[in-house]
Design a protein around this motif. Structure first.
Motif, PDB file in Angstrom:
ATOM      1  N   ALA A 374     -12.618  51.370  -5.679  1.00 16.66           N
ATOM      2  CA  ALA A 374     -12.187  50.971  -7.024  1.00 16.66           C
ATOM      3  C   ALA A 374     -13.339  50.344  -7.805  1.00 16.66           C
ATOM      4  O   ALA A 374     -13.569  50.658  -8.976  1.00 16.66           O
ATOM      5  CB  ALA A 374     -11.021  49.982  -6.927  1.00 16.66           C
ATOM      6  N   VAL A 375     -14.090  49.462  -7.147  1.00 14.17           N
ATOM      7  CA  VAL A 375     -15.191  48.786  -7.823  1.00 14.17           C
ATOM      8  C   VAL A 375     -16.312  49.761  -8.155  1.00 14.17           C
ATOM      9  O   VAL A 375     -16.920  49.709  -9.216  1.00 14.17           O
ATOM     10  CB  VAL A 375     -15.714  47.621  -6.945  1.00 14.17           C
ATOM     11  CG1 VAL A 375     -16.977  47.033  -7.544  1.00 14.17           C
ATOM     12  CG2 VAL A 375     -14.655  46.556  -6.818  1.00 14.17           C
ATOM     13  N   SER A 376     -16.575  50.696  -7.235  1.00 17.44           N
ATOM     14  CA  SER A 376     -17.634  51.680  -7.461  1.00 17.44           C
ATOM     15  C   SER A 376     -17.338  52.517  -8.696  1.00 17.44           C
ATOM     16  O   SER A 376     -18.206  52.767  -9.530  1.00 17.44           O
ATOM     17  CB  SER A 376     -17.782  52.580  -6.235  1.00 17.44           C
ATOM     18  OG  SER A 376     -18.781  53.542  -6.458  1.00 17.44           O
ATOM     19  N   ALA A 412     -16.964  37.842  -2.537  1.00 19.97           N
ATOM     20  CA  ALA A 412     -18.038  38.706  -3.046  1.00 19.97           C
ATOM     21  C   ALA A 412     -18.323  38.397  -4.512  1.00 19.97           C
ATOM     22  O   ALA A 412     -19.481  38.396  -4.943  1.00 19.97           O
ATOM     23  CB  ALA A 412     -17.645  40.172  -2.877  1.00 19.97           C
ATOM     24  N   LEU A 413     -17.276  38.110  -5.266  1.00 20.02           N
ATOM     25  CA  LEU A 413     -17.445  37.802  -6.692  1.00 20.02           C
ATOM     26  C   LEU A 413     -18.265  36.529  -6.887  1.00 20.02           C
ATOM     27  O   LEU A 413     -19.177  36.483  -7.720  1.00 20.02           O
ATOM     28  CB  LEU A 413     -16.075  37.658  -7.348  1.00 20.02           C
ATOM     29  CG  LEU A 413     -16.059  37.282  -8.823  1.00 20.02           C
ATOM     30  CD1 LEU A 413     -16.752  38.346  -9.654  1.00 20.02           C
ATOM     31  CD2 LEU A 413     -14.626  37.077  -9.301  1.00 20.02           C
ATOM     32  N   ILE A 434     -26.769  37.174   2.418  1.00 22.44           N
ATOM     33  CA  ILE A 434     -25.371  37.617   2.404  1.00 22.44           C
ATOM     34  C   ILE A 434     -25.099  38.548   3.585  1.00 22.44           C
ATOM     35  O   ILE A 434     -24.084  38.423   4.280  1.00 22.44           O
ATOM     36  CB  ILE A 434     -25.045  38.315   1.067  1.00 22.44           C
ATOM     37  CG1 ILE A 434     -25.094  37.303  -0.079  1.00 22.44           C
ATOM     38  CG2 ILE A 434     -23.671  38.984   1.123  1.00 22.44           C
ATOM     39  CD1 ILE A 434     -24.988  37.909  -1.456  1.00 22.44           C
ATOM     40  N   ARG A 435     -26.016  39.479   3.835  1.00 22.28           N
ATOM     41  CA  ARG A 435     -25.825  40.406   4.949  1.00 22.28           C
ATOM     42  C   ARG A 435     -25.785  39.647   6.289  1.00 22.28           C
ATOM     43  O   ARG A 435     -24.947  39.925   7.156  1.00 22.28           O
ATOM     44  CB  ARG A 435     -26.940  41.444   4.973  1.00 22.28           C
ATOM     45  CG  ARG A 435     -26.692  42.586   5.979  1.00 22.28           C
ATOM     46  CD  ARG A 435     -27.978  43.316   6.304  1.00 22.28           C
ATOM     47  NE  ARG A 435     -28.575  43.965   5.156  1.00 22.28           N
ATOM     48  CZ  ARG A 435     -28.296  45.213   4.777  1.00 22.28           C
ATOM     49  NH1 ARG A 435     -27.417  45.934   5.454  1.00 22.28           N
ATOM     50  NH2 ARG A 435     -28.912  45.729   3.722  1.00 22.28           N
ATOM     51  N   LEU A 445     -19.959  45.394  -0.718  1.00 20.07           N
ATOM     52  CA  LEU A 445     -19.093  45.090  -1.861  1.00 20.07           C
ATOM     53  C   LEU A 445     -19.872  44.325  -2.932  1.00 20.07           C
ATOM     54  O   LEU A 445     -19.743  44.602  -4.133  1.00 20.07           O
ATOM     55  CB  LEU A 445     -17.878  44.284  -1.395  1.00 20.07           C
ATOM     56  CG  LEU A 445     -16.827  43.952  -2.451  1.00 20.07           C
ATOM     57  CD1 LEU A 445     -16.338  45.196  -3.174  1.00 20.07           C
ATOM     58  CD2 LEU A 445     -15.660  43.212  -1.821  1.00 20.07           C
ATOM     59  N   VAL A 446     -20.679  43.359  -2.520  1.00 16.25           N
ATOM     60  CA  VAL A 446     -21.515  42.621  -3.475  1.00 16.25           C
ATOM     61  C   VAL A 446     -22.459  43.584  -4.194  1.00 16.25           C
ATOM     62  O   VAL A 446     -22.645  43.497  -5.419  1.00 16.25           O
ATOM     63  CB  VAL A 446     -22.318  41.520  -2.745  1.00 16.25           C
ATOM     64  CG1 VAL A 446     -23.363  40.910  -3.682  1.00 16.25           C
ATOM     65  CG2 VAL A 446     -21.390  40.422  -2.237  1.00 16.25           C
ATOM     66  N   SER A 447     -23.044  44.529  -3.459  1.00 21.35           N
ATOM     67  CA  SER A 447     -23.971  45.495  -4.062  1.00 21.35           C
ATOM     68  C   SER A 447     -23.287  46.294  -5.157  1.00 21.35           C
ATOM     69  O   SER A 447     -23.877  46.571  -6.210  1.00 21.35           O
ATOM     70  CB  SER A 447     -24.513  46.434  -2.989  1.00 21.35           C
ATOM     71  OG  SER A 447     -25.228  45.714  -1.999  1.00 21.35           O
TER      72      SER A 447
END
Length: 643
Positions: A374-376, A412-413, A434-435, A445-447
């Motif tokens: 969805a985010v992508s 992630a946000l 983060i990783r 997700l952050v990426s």
């Protein structure tokens, strides 16, 4: 509405309750001394004549009076402290004791999504993060706010409240509960619960003794023994006496509690009207209650918590024991033209027609793969849109707000909001952090969120952080500690802490820490601003320097704040600060948190005037004021309404 003065009133009410509590305990000590002396008199002479009462009182040995007095103090004080400890979890503890179940943003239920949406709107309007919402499975219409302070506040609603009221009416009820939070009523209410339990415990001990004596008497009568040494009559008398004395104390305690609660309800109704600017909202909710739905609560804990609720939670008909004013009187105070007619509850079809966007919305995806997809897709759309289009910005805010409502994606946000520009070495270091700390899934997700977050207007970042708190409160304790450590590392990755990073971290600690550790309310210590002159000067100096590029403008801004709050300009003067470090600001705010509400109110007023002085409200100024108000547990609705 001057919420700070009402917080002071609530604090004074607490002081009055302590005085009444002391008087009640002294009365208990006096009566129990008489009871114990009467017990020994009966044990010695085998009878008791009321005419001997005066002699019995005068002949009480000093040692006996001391022991009884100490016993009462230990029992009542200990019971109150135990109850206080039980309530140390704040609003969550109270809500769960009532049988409440927390609503999650992932829900597909129309009514649940609607009430969560309204609570979020009210929280942002109040200048405070969104509190968790708990559902009570009662068909009546009622709601409550519980907690020690805004950082651990929760909102509770009954199923009847959620399903029978229109959106406007429900908004009025929620505004009423937010008013309790802002007026400082929640801490007063929890203290009432602890104090009354201490007095009630004497009665509970009496009931235990009475039952033990009666059981002993039944066993004795069923046997052939007639030994007078086992006569249960004195124990029955003591148990009955303790029962009468203890519950008599509770009788008067409940009268006091009800009287205090009724006045606070009028205040919360008036505050809610100012909050929503719509008298029909809260008046309509009260009229639906009067139509027949009622507000009675079925929970076994309702006797202790009745004063927390929006409506009368107990079935008492006797006016002195009602914790809320008469329904008709409350309606007339907010709707002077009321014709005496009540309103029927809203039907589901009307509710869905009123808010079709909520009815059609499904829950945000909770699985990592679905979220990533969805985010992508949304990120690709955002990259092709014009950044100057208002509709594009609204789309970005809406999409990120959806992610803020889900526990996994909310982390992630927050991480992506702390990232440095992609072209910098700091960014690469942060992504490695983060990783390493959160794993590949959250890293991916952050990426995917980076492009979307880059287009987010700066003024929307902190409100987005505040929207994420209900979801983040669902983390486990270990997850929270990892999350907190990670955001600290991300903020320090470039060797410097900027204002947004400071604001984000302080808000996270202020509003999430109470969920994962014991709530420790700050005790007010400073009654006069003169006691905090240096600290007030530090706070206003940071605001003035960060909001202006030159010394003259900073000084004008600073002086505007001092004048607006009527502070002494000779003792509170603009300071030359190294704004590269925020340590003095942290120290000053820590001390100011111990000020009385009316002092905090003047400081908030000074901060608002300081940032408004030049007619320009910069994002950094707004973020600082919002965060400092949160640290001081002093959210103020409508602070910048005129902007």
């Amino acid at each position: 509405m001057d919420f700070f003065s009402h917080q002071d009133q609530a604090r004074k009410r607490t002081g009055q309750l302590v005085i009444l509590f002391v008087l009640a305990v002294l009365t208990l000590i006096f009566l129990l001394n008489i009871l114990v002396a009467g017990f020994f008199w009966f044990d010695r002479y085998g009878s008791f004549n009321p005419a001997d009462l005066g002699y019995i009182i005068r002949s009480i040995p000093a040692e006996q009076a001391l022991l009884v007095s100490l016993g009462v103090l230990v029992v009542v004080g200990g019971a109150s402290l135990v109850k206080w400890s039980m309530l140390s979890g704040g609003g969550k503890t109270v809500a769960e004791s009532l049988g409440g179940q927390q609503l999650t943003p992932e829900t597909n239920d129309f009514y649940e999504k609607r009430v969560l949406n309204i609570v979020e709107e009210m929280a942002l309007a109040a200048g405070m993060p969104v509190p968790p919402v708990y559902l009570l499975e009662d068909t009546s219409i009622n709601a409550f706010a519980a907690g020690y302070q805004p950082s651990d506040a929760v909102i509770g609603v009954t199923r009847g409240c959620m399903e029978q009221l229109s959106r406007d009416q429900l908004q009025g009820v929620i505004a009423h509960e937010f008013s309790h939070i802002l007026n400082g009523d929640m801490r007063l209410n929890i203290r009432l619960m602890a104090i009354l339990f201490g007095i009630l415990f004497i009665g509970l001990l009496g009931r235990i003794l009475l039952e033990a004596a009666l059981n002993s008497g039944r066993r004795r009568s069923s046997s052939s023994s007639s030994d007078n040494k086992n006569n249960p009559a004195p124990l029955v008398a003591v148990g009955l006496g303790l029962l009468v004395i203890g519950y008599g104390g509770v009788f008067f305690g409940n009268l006091i509690k009800a009287a205090v609660s009724r006045q606070r309800e009028f205040l919360a109704d008036a505050s809610a009207v100012q909050f929503t600017r719509n008298p029909d909202s809260i008046a309509g909710a009260l009229k639906v209650i009067g139509h027949g739905a009622g507000s009675e609560i079925s929970s076994p804990e309702r006797n202790e918590t009745a004063h927390l609720f929006f409506g009368q939670a107990l079935p008492f008909k006797f006016g002195w024991f009602k914790t809320h004013p008469p329904l008709e009187e409350r309606i007339k105070r907010v709707d002077r033209n009321w014709d005496g007619q009540f309103i029927a509850p809203q039907k589901r079809t009307d509710a869905e027609a009123e808010a079709p966007d909520i009815a059609a919305t499904s829950a945000p995806a909770s699985r990592v793969a679905e979220l990533a997809t969805a985010v992508s897709m949304t990120t690709g759309m955002a990259a092709s849109l014009s950044s100057s289009t208002l509709a594009d910005i609204d789309m970005i805010v809406d999409q990120l707000s959806e992610l803020a409502h889900e526990t996994y994606s909310a982390r992630a946000l927050i991480f992506v909001l702390l990232l440095a520009p992609k072209s910098s070495m700091t960014h690469l270091h942060q992504m490695d952090l983060i990783r390493a700390s959160q794993g590949n899934d959250l890293y991916n997700l952050v990426s995917r969120l980076i492009t979307l977050a880059e287009r987010l207007p700066a003024k929307e970042r902190l409100p987005l952080v505040e929207k994420s708190f209900p979801a983040l409160k669902q983390l486990s304790e270990n997850q929270y500690q990892d999350f907190r450590n990670t955001i600290g590392q991300l903020a320090k990755a470039d060797g410097d802490i900027d204002i947004f990073e400071w604001c984000l971290y302080r808000l996270v600690v202020r509003y999430l820490e109470p969920t994962f550790s014991e709530v420790k309310p700050v005790k007010a210590k400073y009654k006069k601003p003169e006691q905090l002159s240096d600290d007030i000067a530090v706070v206003l100096s940071y605001l003035a320097h960060y909001g202006h590029d030159n010394q003259e403008a900073a000084e004008q801004s600073f002086n505007a704040g001092v004048t607006a709050a009527d502070f002494d300009g000779n003792s509170i003067q603009l300071q030359t600060l190294d704004i590269g470090t925020l340590k003095p600001l942290n120290q000053a705010l820590t001390k100011i948190t111990e000020a009385y509400p009316h002092v905090k109110g003047r400081i908030i007023k000074a901060m608002a005037a300081c940032v408004k002085a030049d007619g320009q409200l910069r994002v950094v100024e707004l973020d600082l004021v919002r965060t400092m108000a949160a640290i001081l547990e002093s959210p103020v609705p409508g602070l910048f309404d005129e902007e």
